[in-house]
Design a protein around this motif. Structure first.
Motif, mmCIF file in Angstrom:
data_model
loop_
_atom_site.group_PDB
_atom_site.id
_atom_site.type_symbol
_atom_site.label_atom_id
_atom_site.label_comp_id
_atom_site.label_asym_id
_atom_site.label_seq_id
_atom_site.Cartn_x
_atom_site.Cartn_y
_atom_site.Cartn_z
ATOM 1 N N GLU A 176 0.839 -1.025 -0.273
ATOM 2 C CA GLU A 176 0.114 -0.031 -0.013
ATOM 3 C C GLU A 176 0.752 1.235 0.133
ATOM 4 O OE1 GLU A 176 -2.502 -1.326 -1.437
ATOM 5 O OE2 GLU A 176 -3.604 0.177 -0.339
ATOM 6 N N THR B 100 2.916 -7.837 5.474
ATOM 7 C CA THR B 100 4.017 -8.891 5.564
ATOM 8 C C THR B 100 5.189 -8.499 4.427
ATOM 9 O OG1 THR B 100 2.864 -10.314 4.043
ATOM 10 C CG2 THR B 100 2.842 -10.783 6.377
ATOM 11 N N ARG C 205 12.345 -9.077 6.114
ATOM 12 C CA ARG C 205 12.622 -8.570 4.729
ATOM 13 C C ARG C 205 13.451 -7.469 4.743
ATOM 14 N NH1 ARG C 205 7.953 -11.584 4.792
ATOM 15 N NH2 ARG C 205 7.541 -12.779 2.939
ATOM 16 N N GLY D 296 6.658 -18.666 -4.567
ATOM 17 C CA GLY D 296 8.159 -18.722 -5.130
ATOM 18 C C GLY D 296 8.818 -17.243 -4.553
ATOM 19 N N PRO D 297 10.060 -17.221 -5.275
ATOM 20 C CA PRO D 297 10.904 -15.841 -4.891
ATOM 21 C C PRO D 297 10.057 -14.636 -5.045
ATOM 22 C CG PRO D 297 12.084 -17.229 -5.996
ATOM 23 C CD PRO D 297 10.852 -17.919 -6.234
ATOM 24 N N ALA E 94 7.614 -14.071 -2.197
ATOM 25 C CA ALA E 94 8.344 -14.059 -1.025
ATOM 26 C C ALA E 94 8.899 -12.654 -0.883
ATOM 27 C CB ALA E 94 9.269 -15.022 -0.823
ATOM 28 N N ALA E 95 9.271 -12.020 -1.864
ATOM 29 C CA ALA E 95 9.847 -10.835 -1.797
ATOM 30 C C ALA E 95 8.771 -9.763 -1.729
ATOM 31 C CB ALA E 95 10.858 -10.568 -3.056
ATOM 32 N N LEU E 96 7.535 -9.821 -2.359
ATOM 33 C CA LEU E 96 6.563 -8.980 -2.118
ATOM 34 C C LEU E 96 5.857 -8.890 -0.956
ATOM 35 C CD1 LEU E 96 5.206 -8.780 -5.943
ATOM 36 C CD2 LEU E 96 6.532 -7.358 -4.918
ATOM 37 N N GLY E 97 5.977 -9.969 -0.157
ATOM 38 C CA GLY E 97 5.404 -10.278 0.972
ATOM 39 C C GLY E 97 3.803 -10.804 0.613
ATOM 40 N N LEU E 98 3.727 -11.254 -0.343
ATOM 41 C CA LEU E 98 2.230 -11.782 -0.826
ATOM 42 C C LEU E 98 2.147 -13.182 -0.658
ATOM 43 C CD1 LEU E 98 1.743 -9.424 -3.709
ATOM 44 C CD2 LEU E 98 0.522 -9.178 -1.703
ATOM 45 N N ARG F 81 4.595 -5.424 -9.775
ATOM 46 C CA ARG F 81 4.440 -5.226 -8.429
ATOM 47 C C ARG F 81 3.139 -5.455 -7.881
ATOM 48 N NH1 ARG F 81 9.326 -4.722 -5.960
ATOM 49 N NH2 ARG F 81 8.543 -3.681 -4.201
ATOM 50 N N TYR F 82 2.572 -4.291 -7.118
ATOM 51 C CA TYR F 82 1.428 -4.500 -6.372
ATOM 52 C C TYR F 82 0.395 -3.902 -7.391
ATOM 53 C CZ TYR F 82 4.387 -5.269 -2.345
ATOM 54 O OH TYR F 82 5.315 -6.013 -1.705
ATOM 55 N N ASP F 83 0.569 -3.778 -8.566
ATOM 56 C CA ASP F 83 -0.672 -3.409 -9.662
ATOM 57 C C ASP F 83 -1.374 -4.918 -9.896
ATOM 58 O OD1 ASP F 83 -2.103 -3.155 -11.942
ATOM 59 O OD2 ASP F 83 -0.816 -1.659 -12.549
ATOM 60 N N ALA F 84 -2.469 -4.871 -9.617
ATOM 61 C CA ALA F 84 -3.341 -6.213 -9.343
ATOM 62 C C ALA F 84 -3.765 -6.628 -10.916
ATOM 63 C CB ALA F 84 -4.528 -6.137 -8.675
ATOM 64 N N PRO G 66 -5.720 -3.383 -2.565
ATOM 65 C CA PRO G 66 -4.617 -3.908 -2.537
ATOM 66 C C PRO G 66 -4.578 -5.323 -3.105
ATOM 67 C CG PRO G 66 -5.790 -2.752 -0.306
ATOM 68 C CD PRO G 66 -6.681 -2.539 -1.722
ATOM 69 N N ARG H 277 -3.956 -8.085 -2.416
ATOM 70 C CA ARG H 277 -4.698 -9.428 -1.807
ATOM 71 C C ARG H 277 -6.220 -9.337 -1.984
ATOM 72 N NH1 ARG H 277 -3.373 -11.546 3.794
ATOM 73 N NH2 ARG H 277 -4.198 -9.537 4.399
#
Lengths: 322, 436
Positions: A116, A135, A174, B202-203, B206-210, B280-283, B327, B329
């Motif tokens: 966000e 997270t 992280r 996967g990585p 993991a890196a994005l924390g998703l 990245r966080y663009d859904a 967001p 998720r």
């Protein structure tokens, strides 16, 4: 939904931040810390307003951002979800636009959803500082951890840092791991395979150990993470006592690390679960310094975002109080 | 009015034609296919009763068939309507599509299915077939009235979007559907393994924390369901296969002679989780199943080329921009696919030589039609007069704001593609012309 580049001075994460830039922030934090002790803090944020938007409960991060803003002569306005327009279903971006229109100069954002702060930074023309996003990352916590390590050892490069616990769900891990790697430290993530998946090690350029003794071997720093109790319900771990038995850090287990190794915890700690009080409160523990450094680091990133000319040029190392 | 399609290169794998042919469509059906039908047009005078569609320089294909799409009707007209959805389909060269049952309310009631079939007649510009729900409310517990749903006009049944968790329910659904000759369209996903996952595990996740969504969430469900197809002898069609590990169970099932077919989407053939790292966080990269690794994509391309995967289906899943702008998720799964499907696979697979053009056409026409026993997908005399004209050399940039679909969400935004549909014909009527 076009998003632009974040405003200069934004801090969204430590992943991808170059080592020298991290060093510059740490140097600034050291300098501000020294001035703070002498009572000569410069009013770098005079006339600036910082909005602290906390869409998730937080005590230490919120208080230390507020304190950092005040100490540098700026004004902090606080916005939590309860009682704010966010509660009425207004989107974060609309709220941010309102804040910007009322003259806010930077936004510090804590949010339960990963990404966000990054999405917000793509849409507002003022700097956005990530105060923890789900997270994903918690860059100022990572910076203060690294500053604490640098103070204790005089360097970061070449150190071996073991991060023990629920790395999968940890934004602190992280950020800290990414920053440490950028500065040349070795990082090993330690915990049960459910909480320390190998993909995360690959993503962070860190080693992975599923055995505490092996993970702590040769470590200069042992950092434990807070274990969230809801992990048991989702079958990540069987029970707190099982976790304590295999992953809890005790004085005996600290001896598996390098002699003189230091202990850290981003807090708040579950004493008696991930760490015993003997370790947490021992002279080798850096926990107290972590809290104080939190204010210094937040002053530094606020100065980087808002002070005229950004950060002052890095001074020679001998000028930095250690 | 009859239609003469003149001067194009007809590529119709099902009837074995590839070359310069004219086509005459009479009464909505293909009447004649011949190298030259210009004698039908008396020289010097206006042709009477014959409309001419000039196709010189263009590829003439049987109308594309999409057996997996979401037209969001009833109940979600802010995402798509029958009109916008089928115009988008026509713009992509599709002449018949199957719309799935995860609507509001869910299509688990014969009255709803009959009402939708009636609306299709009035509002759709291409042929629309309705897939009804397998279980009541798509809740995965009690069977929907499959017999009555079939009578009301459902062409297949599916709980797409909500996997059937209970293997016993799945078994009985297959057995019962078989009694009515219904194909079960299977969203194969183990809910426990999928968890809260939104990005390929996967990585990158993991890196994005998703939270990660592992390949095996699909593959174990595929293994389970093809085995149940073997047990019951019922027709199972595995939708949107995304993972390499799902291919072996499908291969074994086919070798055993189980009545199993499978589809793959254009986005899983062309894109990987690298797009998530980029966006990245663009859904706009958020689809279910998620975009996976390069080795998965490679395996899917091979499986399509050898025919292990029977067909391409878009999983056109439009959403309102505000819903996707959330967001990661929270944002809904799904992207708009009709208007980029053919061009994307053509650009990424055919042009680099990974898939022959006739194979692409086969996998988007006769093969999907065969999966559900639909007419069409072929242009021989007597077949429906459904076709699409493509300009393979046309180079264009994906500009979602120019889509016919209400859903403007696609990770292909800005991408350059080769191949554009210039006209689409359904039952001898031109329903789409590219004005660009």
């Amino acid at each position: 939904m076009t998003a632009g580049a974040p405003a200069p001075g934004s801090l969204l994460g430590l992943a991808g931040l170059p080592g020298p830039e991290i060093e510059a922030i740490l140097d600034e934090a050291e300098a501000l810390l020294a001035s703070w002790r002498k009572g000569t803090l410069p009013a770098l944020l005079r006339g600036k307003t910082v909005a602290l938007v906390f869409v998730e409960p937080s005590t230490r991060t919120r208080v230390s951002f507020e304190q950092a803003t005040n100490l540098l002569g700026g004004r902090a306005v606080l916005l939590g979800e309860a009682g704010s327009s966010l509660e009425k279903g207004e989107t974060l971006f609309d709220t941010a636009e309102t804040l910007r229109a009322t003259g806010v100069d930077a936004i510090v954002l804590r949010h339960p959803e990963p990404g966000e702060p990054e999405r917000l930074a793509g849409r507002v023309p003022i700097p956005v500082l990530n105060a923890g996003d789900g997270t994903h990352e918690h860059p100022t916590q990572g910076l203060l951890d690294i500053l604490t390590i640098r103070q204790a050892f005089g360097r970061v490069a070449g150190l071996r840092v073991a991060i023990v616990g629920d790395v999968l769900h940890s934004r602190v891990a992280r950020s800290t791991a990414a920053g440490l790697r950028a500065l040349g430290a070795e990082v090993v993530l330690v915990g049960p395979p459910t909480l320390v998946p190998p993909a995360l090690g690959r993503a962070l350029g860190a080693g992975v150990a599923h055995d505490l003794a092996r993970g702590l071997r040769g470590a200069d720093v042992v950092m434990t993470l807070r274990l969230q109790r809801e992990r048991m319900r989702a079958a990540y771990i069987p029970s707190l006592s099982e976790y304590r038995a295999f992953w809890g850090v005790t004085p005996e287990r600290m001896a598996w690390a390098r002699p003189g190794a230091r202990f850290m915890h981003p807090g708040p700690a579950n004493r008696g679960v991930e760490v015993t009080s003997e370790v947490h409160d021992a002279p080798a523990s850096l926990v107290r310094g972590q809290v104080r450094n939190g204010v210094a680091v937040r002053m530094a990133v606020l100065a980087r975002a808002l002070a005229e000319g950004g950060l002052r040029p890095a001074r020679p190392p001998e000028a930095i109080a250690r | 009015m009859n239609l003469l399609v003149r001067g194009g290169r007809l590529l119709d794998p099902a009837s074995g034609r590839d070359g310069r042919y004219d086509l005459l469509i009479e009464g909505g059906r293909v009447a004649e296919v011949a190298p030259d039908l210009s004698h039908l047009l008396p020289e010097g005078s206006e042709p009477r009763g014959i409309e001419v569609l000039e196709a010189s320089g263009l590829l003439v294909l049987p109308g594309l068939v999409d057996i997996h799409a979401h037209l969001r009707t009833p109940g979600q007209s802010h995402k798509e309507t029958l009109e916008t959805g089928t115009r988008a389909a026509a713009a992509g060269g599709f002449t018949q599509v199957v719309t799935l049952a995860n609507t509001v309310p869910v299509l688990d009631d014969p009255l709803l299915v009959a009402a939708l079939v009636a609306r299709v007649e009035r509002e759709a510009v291409v042929r629309v077939h309705v897939a009804a729900a397998v279980t009541k409310g798509q809740m995965g517990r009690e069977l929907a009235p499959l017999g009555a749903l079939a009578q009301a006009g459902a062409c297949a049944v599916s709980d797409d979007g909500r996997p059937i968790a209970d293997a016993g329910v799945m078994r009985r659904a297959l057995e019962y559907a078989k009694g009515f000759g219904l194909v079960l369209l299977d969203h194969a996903e183990d809910p426990g393994l999928a968890g809260e996952g939104v990005v390929h595990e996967g990585p990158v996740a993991a890196a994005l924390g998703l939270p990660g969504l592992p390949s095996l969430a699909e593959s174990v469900a595929v293994a389970r369901d093809v085995a149940l197809a073997g047990l019951t002898g019922a027709r199972l069609h595995v939708m949107h296969v995304s993972a390499r590990a799902s291919l072996e169970p499908i291969r074994r099932a086919k070798e055993e002679g189980f009545p199993v077919t499978a589809e793959v989407t254009p986005h899983h053939l062309a894109l990987t989780v690298a797009e998530v790292a980029r966006f990245r966080y663009d859904a706009r990269t958020k689809v279910n199943p998620p975009l996976r690794d390069e080795e998965d994509r490679e395996a899917l391309v091979e499986a399509l080329a050898e025919g292990l995967l029977d067909c391409i289906a878009t999983d056109h899943a439009p959403h309102a921009a505000d819903e996707k702008d959330a967001p990661y998720r929270d944002a809904p799964f799904g992207i708009s696919g009709f208007e980029t499907a053919f061009a994307l696979v053509h650009t990424e697979l055919v042009r680099p030589g990974r898939l022959p053009l006739p194979e692409l056409v086969r996998r988007m026409t006769v093969e999907p039609a065969r999966v559900l026993g639909l007419r069409g997908g072929r242009l021989a005399p007597g077949d429906p007069g459904d076709l699409a004209l493509f300009d393979l050399e046309a180079r264009w940039r994906v500009e979602p704001e120019r889509f016919e679909s209400r859903g403007r969400n696609t990770p292909l935004v800005g991408r350059e593609l080769f191949g554009r549909c210039r006209a689409t014909v359904v039952g001898g009527r031109v329903v789409w012309r590219d004005e660009a």
